[in-house]
Design a protein around this motif. Sequence first.
Motif, short mmCIF file in Angstrom:
data_model
loop_
_atom_site.label_atom_id
_atom_site.label_comp_id
_atom_site.label_asym_id
_atom_site.label_seq_id
_atom_site.Cartn_x
_atom_site.Cartn_y
_atom_site.Cartn_z
N LEU A 126 4.30 -4.43 -4.65
CA LEU A 126 3.51 -3.21 -4.80
C LEU A 126 2.22 -3.55 -5.54
N SER A 127 1.14 -2.97 -5.09
CA SER A 127 -0.10 -3.13 -5.83
C SER A 127 0.12 -2.61 -7.25
N PRO A 128 -0.31 -3.36 -8.28
CA PRO A 128 -0.02 -2.97 -9.68
C PRO A 128 -0.59 -1.61 -10.07
N ARG A 129 -1.54 -1.10 -9.30
CA ARG A 129 -2.17 0.17 -9.67
C ARG A 129 -1.44 1.38 -9.09
N LEU A 130 -0.37 1.14 -8.35
CA LEU A 130 0.35 2.24 -7.70
C LEU A 130 1.60 2.64 -8.48
N ASP A 131 2.01 3.90 -8.30
CA ASP A 131 3.24 4.41 -8.90
C ASP A 131 4.42 4.01 -8.01
N PRO A 132 5.33 3.15 -8.50
CA PRO A 132 6.45 2.69 -7.66
C PRO A 132 7.31 3.84 -7.12
N ASP A 133 7.47 4.91 -7.92
CA ASP A 133 8.33 6.03 -7.46
C ASP A 133 7.76 6.66 -6.19
N ARG A 134 6.44 6.73 -6.11
CA ARG A 134 5.83 7.31 -4.90
C ARG A 134 6.05 6.37 -3.71
N SER A 135 5.95 5.07 -3.95
CA SER A 135 6.21 4.11 -2.86
C SER A 135 7.64 4.27 -2.35
N PHE A 137 -6.41 -2.91 6.66
CA PHE A 137 -6.15 -4.33 6.33
C PHE A 137 -4.87 -4.76 7.04
N PRO A 138 -4.95 -5.77 7.92
CA PRO A 138 -3.81 -6.05 8.80
C PRO A 138 -2.74 -6.97 8.23
N TYR A 139 -2.95 -7.49 7.01
CA TYR A 139 -2.07 -8.56 6.52
C TYR A 139 -1.07 -8.12 5.46
N HIS A 140 -0.96 -6.81 5.24
CA HIS A 140 0.08 -6.28 4.34
C HIS A 140 0.65 -5.01 4.95
N LEU A 141 1.80 -4.58 4.41
CA LEU A 141 2.45 -3.35 4.88
C LEU A 141 2.30 -2.24 3.84
N SER A 142 2.41 -1.02 4.29
CA SER A 142 2.52 0.13 3.39
C SER A 142 4.01 0.39 3.16
N ALA A 143 4.31 1.22 2.15
CA ALA A 143 5.70 1.59 1.89
C ALA A 143 6.30 2.29 3.10
N ALA A 144 5.53 3.19 3.72
CA ALA A 144 6.04 3.89 4.91
C ALA A 144 6.24 2.90 6.06
N GLY A 145 5.34 1.93 6.17
CA GLY A 145 5.50 0.90 7.21
C GLY A 145 6.75 0.08 6.98
N ALA A 146 7.03 -0.25 5.72
CA ALA A 146 8.26 -0.99 5.39
C ALA A 146 9.48 -0.15 5.73
N PHE A 204 0.82 -1.21 0.00
CA PHE A 204 0.00 0.00 0.00
C PHE A 204 0.86 1.27 0.00
N GLN A 205 0.17 2.40 -0.20
CA GLN A 205 0.78 3.71 0.02
C GLN A 205 -0.03 4.45 1.08
N GLY A 206 0.50 5.57 1.53
CA GLY A 206 -0.21 6.37 2.54
C GLY A 206 0.20 5.98 3.95
N GLU A 207 -0.51 6.54 4.90
CA GLU A 207 -0.20 6.31 6.31
C GLU A 207 -0.25 4.82 6.65
N PRO A 208 0.74 4.30 7.38
CA PRO A 208 0.68 2.90 7.80
C PRO A 208 -0.64 2.60 8.53
N GLY A 209 -1.30 1.54 8.14
CA GLY A 209 -2.53 1.14 8.79
C GLY A 209 -3.78 1.83 8.27
N ALA A 210 -3.60 2.77 7.32
CA ALA A 210 -4.74 3.57 6.85
C ALA A 210 -5.81 2.71 6.17
#
Length: 249
Positions: A217-226, A191-200, A182-188
């Motif tokens: 990374l979810s295929p719909r996200l921009d990797p550079d932002r992650s 869903f408890p079974y994956h991490l966000s980029a910020a969480g990683a 995911f992207q965005g705030e960790p935990g936003a």
Amino acid sequence: MRLRVLGSNGTYPTPGRPCSGFLVEAGGTVVMLDAGPGTVAALQEAGEAARLSALVVTHAHPDHCSDVFSLFNLLRLGPEPRSGLPVLGPEGLAAGLARFLGAGEDHAFYEVFDWRAVGGGDRVSMGEVELTFGLAHHQVPTLVVSCRAEGRRVVYSGDTGPGGDLAAMAAGADLLLCEATFQGEPGATGFPYHLSAAGAGALAKEAAVGRLVLTHLSPRLDPDRSVSEAAVAFGGPVDWAAPGWEVET
Ligand SMILES: [Zn+2]
Ligand SMILES: [Zn+2]
């Protein structure tokens, strides 16, 4: 030790982007981590199918294991047939995949592959690479994998939410290959079974790893932002596991 990316899409492949699959190489040992859809074609493109020493499948979700069937057919019917490839996975994985094939105990599925169940705390040497396993926080039994060779250590998260053995296993690793669905705030997402980029990134900082490589990374996200979000939280070098990308550590 060298890490090569066969694919890194989370959940489903897109054109030119297979799901999870990596090669960890040290000396003459080549260990494949996960066999998501598209990775066996990428393995052949990398020219490493015949050199494969072992496969680790972290869990039974299709984006990590469905190309086990492609690898089975390649090793059985391809240009260089072979048998007895060690395949390490969580308890029950081999039986579940065999059930899909309708494979009984005498099926070639158990000749081509030498299935070995592993769990948290297990340690297995594969040639030059020492593998240690932990358990992730995910919907199904899922392995966290530590690869040690030549005095260096690469840790792969598998799929995980916060919790499980990842943080402890990542402590002091030279490279952390970490899921960042995911992207965005960790935990936003809630869903408890994956991490966000910020969480990683936060986990990488806490574990004081040498470098962070984002995968799943979810295929719909921009990797550079992650990468940007993880870099802010980590404060160290961050890359995205683009297909074909490789790094020496
Ligand atoms: Zn996944
Ligand atoms: Zn999963």
